[in-house]
Scaffold this motif. Sequence first.
Motif, short mmCIF file in Angstrom:
data_model
loop_
_atom_site.label_atom_id
_atom_site.label_comp_id
_atom_site.label_asym_id
_atom_site.label_seq_id
_atom_site.Cartn_x
_atom_site.Cartn_y
_atom_site.Cartn_z
N GLN A 191 0.83 -1.20 0.00
CA GLN A 191 0.00 0.00 0.00
C GLN A 191 0.87 1.26 0.00
OE1 GLN A 191 -2.41 -0.74 3.41
NE2 GLN A 191 -3.90 -1.97 2.25
N ILE A 216 0.78 4.10 -2.86
CA ILE A 216 0.55 5.52 -2.51
C ILE A 216 1.72 6.37 -2.99
CG2 ILE A 216 0.36 7.14 -0.58
CD1 ILE A 216 -1.20 4.89 0.89
N THR A 239 1.50 6.77 -6.75
CA THR A 239 0.41 7.68 -7.11
C THR A 239 0.84 9.13 -6.92
OG1 THR A 239 -1.24 6.05 -6.48
CG2 THR A 239 -1.97 8.33 -6.62
N ALA A 267 1.59 10.95 -10.32
CA ALA A 267 0.28 11.57 -10.51
C ALA A 267 -0.61 10.72 -11.42
CB ALA A 267 0.41 12.98 -11.06
N VAL A 268 -0.61 9.42 -11.16
CA VAL A 268 -1.40 8.48 -11.94
C VAL A 268 -2.44 7.86 -11.02
CG1 VAL A 268 -1.33 6.32 -13.24
CG2 VAL A 268 0.51 7.96 -13.47
N SER A 269 -3.66 7.73 -11.52
CA SER A 269 -4.69 7.06 -10.75
C SER A 269 -5.46 6.12 -11.67
CB SER A 269 -5.65 8.08 -10.12
OG SER A 269 -6.45 8.66 -11.12
N ASN A 270 -6.35 5.37 -11.10
CA ASN A 270 -7.15 4.45 -11.89
C ASN A 270 -8.50 5.07 -12.28
OD1 ASN A 270 -8.33 4.40 -9.38
ND2 ASN A 270 -8.66 2.19 -9.37
N ALA A 271 -8.61 6.37 -12.25
CA ALA A 271 -9.87 7.04 -12.55
C ALA A 271 -10.35 6.76 -13.97
CB ALA A 271 -9.74 8.55 -12.33
N GLU A 287 -11.70 3.19 -14.18
CA GLU A 287 -12.97 3.11 -13.47
C GLU A 287 -14.09 3.78 -14.27
OE1 GLU A 287 -13.82 1.46 -10.79
OE2 GLU A 287 -11.79 0.70 -10.55
#
Length: 64
Positions: free
Chosen positions: A4, A8, A11, A15-19, A22
């Motif tokens: 985790q 974190i 991320t 600056a990468v997310s799974n948005a 999703e």
Amino acid sequence: MEEQRLAIRNTLEYAVSNARSEAANTHLRQFTRRACGFHSPDALIAKATLTLGGLNITLPGRVT
């Protein structure tokens, strides 16, 4: 716990997310719900490809 922290850290650093994934999943679920009247899965696949594929088609007679 270490996995985790690594996630974190990545991320925040990159600056990468799974948005996006999703959002695509949500769109596909909505398409599947609306596809009850389609006669084949090909129509659902075509709708998803056209909507989520990033292709911009200029229709005849329309100015972009």
